[in-house]
Design a protein around this motif. Structure first.
Motif, short mmCIF file in Angstrom:
data_model
loop_
_atom_site.label_atom_id
_atom_site.label_comp_id
_atom_site.label_asym_id
_atom_site.label_seq_id
_atom_site.Cartn_x
_atom_site.Cartn_y
_atom_site.Cartn_z
N ILE A 4 0.85 -1.18 0.00
CA ILE A 4 0.00 0.00 0.00
C ILE A 4 0.89 1.23 0.00
N ARG A 5 0.65 2.13 -0.93
CA ARG A 5 1.44 3.36 -1.04
C ARG A 5 0.74 4.45 -0.22
N VAL A 6 1.40 4.88 0.86
CA VAL A 6 0.78 5.84 1.77
C VAL A 6 1.55 7.14 1.78
N ALA A 7 0.82 8.24 1.95
CA ALA A 7 1.42 9.56 2.13
C ALA A 7 1.06 10.07 3.52
N ILE A 8 2.02 10.65 4.21
CA ILE A 8 1.76 11.28 5.50
C ILE A 8 1.43 12.75 5.25
N VAL A 9 0.35 13.20 5.88
CA VAL A 9 -0.05 14.60 5.78
C VAL A 9 0.10 15.22 7.17
N GLY A 10 1.01 16.18 7.29
CA GLY A 10 1.32 16.78 8.59
C GLY A 10 2.55 16.12 9.19
N THR A 26 6.67 -2.09 8.93
CA THR A 26 5.44 -2.85 8.72
C THR A 26 5.39 -3.40 7.30
N THR A 27 5.20 -4.69 7.20
CA THR A 27 5.08 -5.34 5.90
C THR A 27 3.76 -4.96 5.24
N GLY A 28 3.80 -4.69 3.95
CA GLY A 28 2.57 -4.44 3.19
C GLY A 28 2.23 -2.98 3.01
N ILE A 29 3.08 -2.06 3.50
CA ILE A 29 2.81 -0.64 3.35
C ILE A 29 4.13 0.10 3.21
N GLU A 30 4.14 1.17 2.41
CA GLU A 30 5.36 1.94 2.22
C GLU A 30 5.03 3.42 2.11
N LEU A 31 5.94 4.25 2.62
CA LEU A 31 5.78 5.70 2.54
C LEU A 31 6.31 6.19 1.21
N VAL A 32 5.46 6.90 0.45
CA VAL A 32 5.89 7.35 -0.88
C VAL A 32 5.83 8.87 -1.04
N ALA A 33 5.23 9.59 -0.07
CA ALA A 33 5.15 11.05 -0.20
C ALA A 33 4.79 11.67 1.13
N VAL A 34 5.04 12.97 1.23
CA VAL A 34 4.72 13.74 2.44
C VAL A 34 4.10 15.07 2.02
N ALA A 35 3.08 15.49 2.75
CA ALA A 35 2.51 16.82 2.55
C ALA A 35 2.62 17.58 3.86
N SER A 36 3.38 18.67 3.84
CA SER A 36 3.58 19.47 5.05
C SER A 36 4.09 20.85 4.64
N ARG A 37 3.60 21.88 5.30
CA ARG A 37 4.05 23.24 4.99
C ARG A 37 5.41 23.54 5.60
N ILE A 60 -0.75 7.27 -5.08
CA ILE A 60 -0.86 6.79 -3.70
C ILE A 60 -2.17 6.03 -3.53
N ASP A 61 -2.19 5.17 -2.54
CA ASP A 61 -3.40 4.42 -2.21
C ASP A 61 -4.08 4.94 -0.95
N ALA A 62 -3.31 5.60 -0.08
CA ALA A 62 -3.84 5.97 1.23
C ALA A 62 -3.11 7.19 1.77
N VAL A 63 -3.77 7.84 2.73
CA VAL A 63 -3.13 8.95 3.45
C VAL A 63 -3.24 8.69 4.94
N ALA A 64 -2.22 9.11 5.66
CA ALA A 64 -2.23 9.10 7.13
C ALA A 64 -2.26 10.55 7.58
N LEU A 65 -3.37 10.97 8.18
CA LEU A 65 -3.55 12.37 8.55
C LEU A 65 -3.03 12.59 9.96
N CYS A 66 -1.93 13.29 10.05
CA CYS A 66 -1.28 13.59 11.34
C CYS A 66 -1.36 15.08 11.65
N THR A 67 -2.27 15.76 11.02
CA THR A 67 -2.49 17.18 11.26
C THR A 67 -3.35 17.38 12.51
N PRO A 68 -3.42 18.60 13.05
CA PRO A 68 -4.31 18.85 14.19
C PRO A 68 -5.76 18.51 13.84
N PRO A 69 -6.55 18.08 14.82
CA PRO A 69 -7.93 17.67 14.54
C PRO A 69 -8.79 18.78 13.97
N LEU A 70 -8.45 20.03 14.22
CA LEU A 70 -9.26 21.15 13.73
C LEU A 70 -9.36 21.20 12.21
#
Length: 309
Positions: A4-10, A26-37, A60-70
């Motif tokens: 699974i190609r995942v991007a981290i946001v934040g 973790t087997t089965g997932i890889e980090l392929v991009a980042v979005a952050s200011r 990408i297949d997925a995103v991991a949202l690590c930004t503030p909840p707001l």
């Protein structure tokens, strides 16, 4: 199976300290991009915003949202609309109501929505759950006390309305309680301490119960210096069960049953891979409900202003 190609946001502290190494391990997932200011990773494609990533970034297949909840609701909605699976850091949103349309959007798109509670993946949590399922529980006491200056330095958003204040770590305790206790419980009384110069609480004293009248008391505080405290003590007919170190250690009447180094975020990503493979979502909002109840029904008192670093 293709990873699974995942991007981290934040790309803040939690992403750097936990998400990046967990994905790498973790087997089965890889980090392929980042979005952050404000941050980037050498050798990894970087974009200022999620919108830019979705428009011009690598596949990408997925995103991991690590930004503030707001700001997370709009990002999750955009990712689901673009056909991506979505992992939400805790807490999953600033409100309960904003998560309902995300659940519907995930269902309609056939994509996975995963509201993570990392403390549930601590090594002592499942053994505690199994023990308590067969016992009569007499009382529960929670102490979740840490130094905000150590764990959230210069994070002003966390003090804003919707930023959760002390409930940002306190919800970790609630996520464990809602996992290990055999019956649902509900808030009966709460007192929230707000610094005079802040819009979110620095401490909270909470009382809960369940249909059988079980007394549950929780104390959250962000003003503790020195050793930090993340403990849950459960008195049962089979002894006193104590989860400490945030769920990494389990003792029964002083005898150690579990004492392991936590790997919570690897557990989260293994679960994410599993959910995507099975085409399902996992969105348990019960810890967030308890926080909302505390804000709605709790008595508020003003305490001394908080001066950060």
């Amino acid at each position: 199976m293709t990873a699974i190609r995942v991007a981290i946001v934040g790309l803040g502290k939690i992403a750097k300290d936990q998400h990046i190494p967990a994905i790498a391990g973790t087997t089965g997932i890889e980090l392929v991009a980042v979005a952050s200011r404000h941050a980037s990773i050498a050798g990894t494609p970087h974009f200022a915003t999620l919108e830019e990533l979705l428009a011009t970034g690598p596949a990408i297949d997925a995103v991991a949202l690590c930004t503030p909840p707001l700001v997370r609701h709009a990002q999750a909605a955009a990712a689901l609309k673009a056909g991506k699976h979505v992992l939400l850091e805790k807490p999953p949103g600033a409100t309960i109501g904003e998560l309902t349309p995300l659940i519907s959007a995930a269902r309609q798109s056939g994509k996975t929505l995963f509201a993570t509670w990392h403390s549930r993946f601590a090594p002592a949590v499942e053994p505690a759950r199994a023990f308590l399922a067969e016992r009569q529980i007499k009382s529960v006491a929670v102490e979740w006390k840490e130094d905000v200056k150590v764990w959230h330095p210069r994070q002003e958003w966390i003090w804003q309305p919707g930023g959760f204040g002390v409930f940002d770590p306190g919800i970790n305790a609630l996520s464990i309680l809602t996992r290990i206790l055999p019956r649902p419980f509900f808030l009966t009384q709460a007192e929230l301490s707000f610094p005079g110069n802040r819009g979110a609480p620095i401490a909270a004293d909470l009382n809960f119960s369940d249909a059988a009248g079980l007394p549950i008391r929780a104390e959250f505080d962000w003003r503790q210096t020195g050793p930090q405290t993340w403990d849950i003590k459960v008195v049962t007919d089979g002894g006193v069960l104590t989860l400490s170190s945030g769920g990494s250690r389990l003792d029964l009447d002083g005898r150690t049953l579990v004492d392991e180094k936590p790997a919570e975020y690897r557990g989260i990503y293994r679960r994410f891979v599993e959910l995507i493979a099975n085409g399902v979502s996992d969105v348990d909002l019960s810890p967030l409900v308890h926080v909302a109840d505390a804000f709605m029904a709790g008595r508020r008192r003003e305490v001394e202003p908080f001066i950060g670093e």
